[in-house]
Design a protein around this motif. Structure first.
Motif, PDB file in Angstrom:
ATOM      1  N   GLU A   1      12.380  16.689   5.613  1.00 23.45           N
ATOM      2  CA  GLU A   1      11.491  15.738   5.364  1.00 23.45           C
ATOM      3  C   GLU A   1      11.645  15.339   3.532  1.00 23.45           C
ATOM      4  OE1 GLU A   1       7.368  15.996   5.541  1.00 23.45           O
ATOM      5  OE2 GLU A   1       7.334  18.109   4.793  1.00 23.45           O
TER       6      GLU A   1
ATOM      7  N   VAL B   1       4.426  16.390   6.349  1.00 20.79           N
ATOM      8  CA  VAL B   1       4.687  17.273   7.597  1.00 20.79           C
ATOM      9  C   VAL B   1       4.370  19.007   7.380  1.00 20.79           C
ATOM     10  CG1 VAL B   1       5.876  17.975   9.516  1.00 20.79           C
ATOM     11  CG2 VAL B   1       5.692  15.597   8.643  1.00 20.79           C
TER      12      VAL B   1
ATOM     13  N   THR C   1      11.701  13.925  10.248  1.00 22.91           N
ATOM     14  CA  THR C   1      11.189  12.691  10.136  1.00 22.91           C
ATOM     15  C   THR C   1      11.946  11.642  10.026  1.00 22.91           C
ATOM     16  OG1 THR C   1      11.175  12.894   7.622  1.00 22.91           O
ATOM     17  CG2 THR C   1       9.383  13.939   8.857  1.00 22.91           C
TER      18      THR C   1
END
Length: 175
Positions: free
Chosen positions: A8, A13, A51
């Motif tokens: 990411e 996250v 992601t």
């Protein structure tokens, strides 16, 4: 402690995972796909989370390389926005699972737990598998061309290794 490889650009996250699971996870986060791919053998994760902040082609290449070089059984979870333009069908062909934003904290936690604690949810009882990979190959040998035998042997070996890892996890969880 379960190991997660996270790809990411932001820390959203990773922060969420740390809040939901506290000290149960070892999270290795990467903002560069190539670095994540180079580090996968060292980390030996139980789950890979991606992601949709990254370029779609880079993510797809990452997933395909992961499957070809490292593991067919390693779960991969991709977090995508509801309005994302990512072609999910291409990723499904590489064995990627999805969770769509917006999602609740509970929904995300359940999804991650499903992949980390999958041995409890699976219907296949690993201890009931008594044949080694050589015995499986020998059963199918008359039906397989020589060129394919090596590839199938490798696939069976990865599957059996994954099942053995699940068996070890189950023993640890039950203790």
């Amino acid at each position: 402690m379960y190991r997660i490889l996270l790809v990411e650009k932001s820390n959203v996250v990773s922060d969420l995972l740390e809040n939901l699971f506290e000290d149960q996870l070892l999270i290795k986060s990467f903002s560069d796909i190539d670095e994540a791919l180079k580090s996968i053998e060292d980390i030996n994760p139980e789950l890979v989370i991606l992601t949709d902040e990254m370029d779609e082609n880079e993510l797809l290449n990452f997933c395909q390389t992961l499957r070809q070089r490292y593991s067919l059984v390693l779960p991969v979870l991709m977090i995508v926005n509801f309005y994302s333009s990512i072609n999910t069908e291409q990723f499904k062909n590489s064995g990627v699972n999805f969770i769509v934003k917006p999602f609740s904290r509970e929904e995300f936690k359940e999804k991650v737990e499903y992949f980390l604690f999958q041995e409890k949810l699976t219907k296949v009882n690993v201890s009931s598998i008594e044949e080694s990979e050589n015995e499986l190959i020998n059963k199918f040998r008359p039906y397989i061309k020589q060129e394919v035998q090596t590839e199938i042997y490798s696939i069976f070996k990865q599957l059996l290794e994954g099942m053995e890892q699940n068996r070890v996890k189950e023993r640890v969880v039950n203790q």
